[in-house]
Design a protein around this motif. Sequence first.
Motif, short mmCIF file in Angstrom:
data_model
loop_
_atom_site.label_atom_id
_atom_site.label_comp_id
_atom_site.label_asym_id
_atom_site.label_seq_id
_atom_site.Cartn_x
_atom_site.Cartn_y
_atom_site.Cartn_z
N ALA A 175 -28.71 -11.18 -4.44
CA ALA A 175 -28.41 -12.36 -4.84
C ALA A 175 -30.28 -13.34 -3.56
O ALA A 175 -30.18 -13.89 -4.07
CB ALA A 175 -27.05 -13.00 -3.82
N ARG A 176 -30.07 -12.65 -2.70
CA ARG A 176 -31.63 -13.28 -2.12
C ARG A 176 -32.86 -12.64 -2.86
O ARG A 176 -33.99 -13.94 -3.33
CB ARG A 176 -32.07 -12.36 -0.96
CG ARG A 176 -33.17 -12.90 0.45
CD ARG A 176 -33.23 -12.07 1.41
NE ARG A 176 -33.05 -10.93 1.50
CZ ARG A 176 -34.44 -9.66 0.52
NH1 ARG A 176 -34.94 -10.78 0.47
NH2 ARG A 176 -33.77 -8.80 0.93
N ARG A 177 -32.42 -11.81 -3.59
CA ARG A 177 -33.78 -11.52 -4.25
C ARG A 177 -33.93 -12.74 -5.59
O ARG A 177 -34.71 -13.38 -6.03
CB ARG A 177 -34.08 -9.86 -4.69
CG ARG A 177 -34.84 -8.88 -3.98
CD ARG A 177 -34.52 -7.68 -4.55
NE ARG A 177 -33.47 -7.10 -4.49
CZ ARG A 177 -32.22 -5.88 -3.49
NH1 ARG A 177 -32.96 -5.81 -2.24
NH2 ARG A 177 -31.42 -5.89 -4.07
N ARG A 178 -32.28 -11.96 -6.17
CA ARG A 178 -33.23 -13.15 -7.59
C ARG A 178 -33.35 -14.53 -7.34
O ARG A 178 -33.46 -15.56 -8.00
CB ARG A 178 -31.28 -13.36 -7.93
CG ARG A 178 -30.47 -12.05 -8.47
CD ARG A 178 -29.84 -11.32 -9.51
NE ARG A 178 -29.39 -12.35 -10.72
CZ ARG A 178 -28.56 -12.59 -11.34
NH1 ARG A 178 -27.65 -11.51 -10.96
NH2 ARG A 178 -28.41 -13.55 -11.95
N ALA A 184 -40.06 -18.33 -8.67
CA ALA A 184 -40.89 -17.61 -9.02
C ALA A 184 -41.47 -18.21 -10.37
O ALA A 184 -42.36 -17.34 -10.98
CB ALA A 184 -40.93 -15.98 -8.42
N GLN A 185 -40.59 -18.26 -11.24
CA GLN A 185 -40.73 -18.87 -12.35
C GLN A 185 -41.55 -19.83 -12.44
O GLN A 185 -41.33 -21.01 -11.15
CB GLN A 185 -39.25 -18.76 -13.20
CG GLN A 185 -38.47 -17.32 -12.84
CD GLN A 185 -36.69 -18.07 -13.15
OE1 GLN A 185 -36.88 -19.66 -13.70
NE2 GLN A 185 -35.86 -16.94 -13.04
N ASP A 186 -42.07 -19.87 -13.88
CA ASP A 186 -42.93 -20.67 -14.15
C ASP A 186 -41.46 -22.48 -15.31
O ASP A 186 -41.02 -21.83 -16.14
CB ASP A 186 -44.35 -20.57 -14.98
CG ASP A 186 -45.24 -20.33 -14.00
OD1 ASP A 186 -45.49 -19.61 -14.23
OD2 ASP A 186 -45.13 -21.10 -12.83
#
Length: 186
Positions: A175-178, A184-186
């Motif tokens: 969950a943390r990584r997601r 990080a998405q634009d």
Amino acid sequence: MHGTFGSAGFDGARGFDRGPGANMWEAMDNLRTAFDRRGGSRMGRGDVRAAVLALLAERPMHGYQIIQEIDERSGGAWRPSPGSVYPTLQLLADEGLITASEADGRKTYALTEGGREEADAAKDRHAWLPQGDHDRSGSSTLPKAGIELAQAAAQVGRTGTPQQVQQAVTVLEEARRRLYSILAQD
């Protein structure tokens, strides 16, 4: 019910030693720290006023109802004290923006025409939400979801088997990584 954390032992100074659940406790501490950093539940000046006007634009209420409604709408992120709500109500009455009527020993407040105009001018603003807590829809769902996640993780930590605790740690790490990938998405 299993109250163990595998081979983890309790160390009064640091909590639980490094065991299967240690990463989960670190994740929960990080989550708690992140929500604490957002400034607690205090709001800037003027926000009590805006919240009161917004709520009274919907229906007449007494002071305690206003406090409860702000608490509910903010998802528990903000519960103004009577010491901030009642003086605000008095100030709004002095300014002619609200009127008070007494029934059953309680003062119920309602907007005057001037109060309705002021509330309408600020209606796009969700005044019961702490600053910086709005998502694009204007709600405070992220802190509430994070708190609920931390509560579920704590329950697994208290009552789960070592295997369940390890599964929970894996879920929390994913969950943390997601969550970071969203940023990080634009």
